[in-house]
Write a protein that holds these residues in place. Structure first.
Motif: not given
Length: 262
Positions: A93-102, A113-122, A158-159, A216-220
């Motif tokens: 997935g792509i994870n976006l975090l936002i710190n509102t304090d800058g 974080t999206f997408p959250i895919i269970e067992h992408p290898e399948r 994921r939130v 963030i790109l978490n990767g496998f």
């Protein structure tokens, strides 16, 4: 590491990714400069309303992206034209975090974080036996089948760090107002959209403070390797899968101030 073999089949079947037509990453900044008022959009992953008008091409993650807002939401639209980057997004997935304090700090920051895919290898299950005697037509059919399966499987978000959302995983059909979608364009590039209500991250449309965002790109995720942000790898090129990069998180920080409606 046993999961990497079917994952290889998955992304070989996924076909060739080409650079987006009309977009030259070398002419874009590495991190978006300035803010953008969001056009009227439908979150379906197709990026039609964005007209390929990306504001940055981040070379660490190899993402074309644009961050924008309207009076109710902050939006992230992104596109991957790189083979390994697409694999990383499908895997973690792509994870976006936002710190509102800058501040460039993840601790306590709202994280989506999206997408959250269970067992992408399948995702390529049952298609591998059609792989050995391929032709150009079969390549296209297989690629389309994997893309369809990926879109169907991308049903969870994921939130973390958002008051009022107690479940770590929520559906894309959630009642909290978070909207997400992925798709694939005619070149096989992965396209991504996310909308996060400002009220969920304790912001209003008249906020004038500078925000810090972390993508963030978490990767496998392989057992024994840590998560979180990282330096990332060199990439495998448009048609090659770089396994080290696939399992190594990549990330970048940026700053953003909400755009105001004129």
């Amino acid at each position: 590491m046993k999961k990497l073999l079917p994952l290889t089949v998955l992304f070989v079947l996924a076909g060739t990714c080409l650079f987006a037509q009309g977009v030259e990453p070398k002419k874009l900044s590495t991190v978006q400069v300035g803010n953008v008022l969001t056009p009227r959009v439908k979150i379906d992953g197709k990026l039609t309303e964005w007209n390929n008008d990306f504001k940055a091409y981040n070379r660490n993650t190899r993402l074309l992206y644009i961050l924008s807002n309207d009076e109710k939401n902050i939006y992230l639209a992104a596109k991957s034209t790189d083979f390994t980057t697409t694999a990383k997004i499908i895997s973690g997935g792509i994870n976006l975090l936002i710190n509102t304090d800058g501040k460039k700090k993840d601790k306590g920051a709202p994280s989506i974080t999206f997408p959250i895919i269970e067992h992408p290898e399948r995702l390529a299950g049952g298609l591998g036996n059609r792989f050995e005697n391929r032709n150009a037509g079969a390549d296209t059919e297989l690629m389309n089948r994997v893309h369809e399966r990926t879109i169907i499987a991308a049903k969870q978000i994921r939130v973390l760090g958002i008051t009022g959302i107690t479940d770590t995983l929520i559906s894309i059909y959630n009642s909290d107002g978070i909207k997400t979608a992925i798709n694939f364009d005619k070149d096989g590039s992965l396209t991504f959209e996310m909308a996060v209500p400002l009220k969920l991250i304790n912001l209003t449309a008249d906020n004038t403070k500078e925000l810090a965002y972390h993508i963030i790109l978490n990767g496998f995720q392989v057992e024994g390797r840590g998560g979180g942000g990282g330096a990332g790898g060199g990439g495998g090129g448009r048609n090659a899968l770089d396994f080290l990069d696939l399992v190594t998180p990549s990330d970048f920080w940026g700053k953003y101030t909400l755009a105001k409606k004129q």
